[in-house]
Design a protein around this motif. Structure first.
Motif, short mmCIF file in Angstrom:
data_model
loop_
_atom_site.label_atom_id
_atom_site.label_comp_id
_atom_site.label_asym_id
_atom_site.label_seq_id
_atom_site.Cartn_x
_atom_site.Cartn_y
_atom_site.Cartn_z
N SER A 39 0.84 -1.20 0.00
CA SER A 39 0.00 0.00 0.00
C SER A 39 0.87 1.25 0.00
O SER A 39 0.59 2.23 -0.68
CB SER A 39 -0.89 0.02 1.25
OG SER A 39 -1.71 -1.11 1.28
N LYS A 40 1.95 1.16 0.74
CA LYS A 40 2.84 2.31 0.87
C LYS A 40 3.43 2.70 -0.49
O LYS A 40 3.77 3.85 -0.72
CB LYS A 40 3.97 1.96 1.84
CG LYS A 40 4.74 3.16 2.33
CD LYS A 40 5.71 2.78 3.45
CE LYS A 40 6.41 3.99 4.02
NZ LYS A 40 7.32 3.62 5.13
N ARG A 41 3.55 1.69 -1.38
CA ARG A 41 4.12 1.95 -2.70
C ARG A 41 3.17 2.73 -3.61
O ARG A 41 3.54 3.72 -4.18
CB ARG A 41 4.50 0.63 -3.37
CG ARG A 41 5.64 -0.06 -2.64
CD ARG A 41 6.37 -1.02 -3.56
NE ARG A 41 7.40 -1.77 -2.85
CZ ARG A 41 7.14 -2.85 -2.11
NH1 ARG A 41 5.91 -3.31 -1.99
NH2 ARG A 41 8.12 -3.48 -1.50
N HIS A 42 1.94 2.23 -3.72
CA HIS A 42 1.00 2.98 -4.56
C HIS A 42 0.15 3.89 -3.71
O HIS A 42 -1.05 4.03 -3.90
CB HIS A 42 0.10 2.07 -5.40
CG HIS A 42 0.18 0.63 -5.10
ND1 HIS A 42 -0.92 -0.17 -5.00
CD2 HIS A 42 1.25 -0.16 -4.92
CE1 HIS A 42 -0.54 -1.41 -4.76
NE2 HIS A 42 0.77 -1.43 -4.70
N GLU A 43 0.77 4.50 -2.74
CA GLU A 43 0.06 5.41 -1.86
C GLU A 43 -0.48 6.62 -2.61
O GLU A 43 -1.31 7.37 -2.09
CB GLU A 43 0.99 5.88 -0.75
CG GLU A 43 2.22 6.56 -1.27
CD GLU A 43 3.19 6.89 -0.15
OE1 GLU A 43 4.09 7.71 -0.36
OE2 GLU A 43 3.04 6.31 0.94
N GLU A 44 0.00 6.80 -3.83
CA GLU A 44 -0.42 7.95 -4.63
C GLU A 44 -1.92 7.98 -4.86
O GLU A 44 -2.59 8.97 -4.60
CB GLU A 44 0.25 7.90 -6.01
CG GLU A 44 1.72 7.61 -5.92
CD GLU A 44 2.30 7.31 -7.30
OE1 GLU A 44 1.52 7.23 -8.26
OE2 GLU A 44 3.53 7.15 -7.39
N ASN A 45 -2.45 6.84 -5.36
CA ASN A 45 -3.87 6.80 -5.65
C ASN A 45 -4.71 6.00 -4.68
O ASN A 45 -5.90 6.22 -4.54
CB ASN A 45 -4.08 6.27 -7.07
CG ASN A 45 -3.07 5.18 -7.39
OD1 ASN A 45 -2.60 4.50 -6.47
ND2 ASN A 45 -2.74 5.03 -8.64
N LYS A 46 -4.06 5.04 -3.99
CA LYS A 46 -4.84 4.25 -3.05
C LYS A 46 -4.33 4.37 -1.61
O LYS A 46 -3.77 3.42 -1.05
CB LYS A 46 -4.80 2.78 -3.46
CG LYS A 46 -5.74 1.91 -2.65
CD LYS A 46 -5.58 0.45 -3.02
CE LYS A 46 -6.49 -0.43 -2.18
NZ LYS A 46 -6.25 -1.85 -2.42
#
Length: 130
Positions: A87-94
């Motif tokens: 989650s921390k990786r695609h924290e941009e949109n999700k």
DNA sequence: CTTCTAACA
DNA sequence: TGTTAGTA
């Protein structure tokens, strides 16, 4: 990856050394591998080779076990840990909030069979999200 | 001598 | 988990 981490991930320790460093029996160390809690490399002769990171993982598993958490609970903790990193990786949109995670974890925890009372307490104690 | 897999008195 | 047998 920095040189320091490269060293920590370098698999070179035989199970005998790991036993002394972790105070775990060969049986336990191999069993935890069977449970996929640690994934050591193998030498040409099929001998297990552990890294310093593996040592840390084993010590961590040992702590959880000492606190009464069973295999299912430990696997759950690592599963969540990976999920949280993802989650921390695609924290941009999700950007899943901690509040959301806590609710999800709570639901799954309640449906996790085999965990007795002491396990549940330890589970909460060691889960950063709770 | 050390480690490995498989199996169980 | 312990322990042991038979290998590599």
């Amino acid at each position: 990856m920095k040189g320091k981490e490269l060293l920590r991930s370098r698999s070179v320790l035989p199970i005998g050394t790991v036993m002394k460093l972790t105070n775990l029996t060969a049986r336990q160390i191999r069993y935890y591998e069977e449970q996929e809690l640690v994934l050591p490399d193998r030498s040409e002769g099929n001998r297990r080779l552990y890294s310093l990171n593996d040592i840390d993982r084993l010590l961590e598993v040992k702590d959880y076990l000492d606190d009464g958490i069973n295999m299912a609970g430990i696997k759950e903790i690592y599963r969540q840990r990976r999920q949280k990193q993802a989650s921390k990786r695609h924290e941009e949109n999700k950007p899943l909030t901690d509040s959301d995670l806590r609710r999800i974890l709570h639901d799954e925890f309640m449906n996790l069979g085999g965990l007795d009372t002491p396990d549940q307490q330890s589970f909460r104690t060691h889960n950063p999200l709770m």
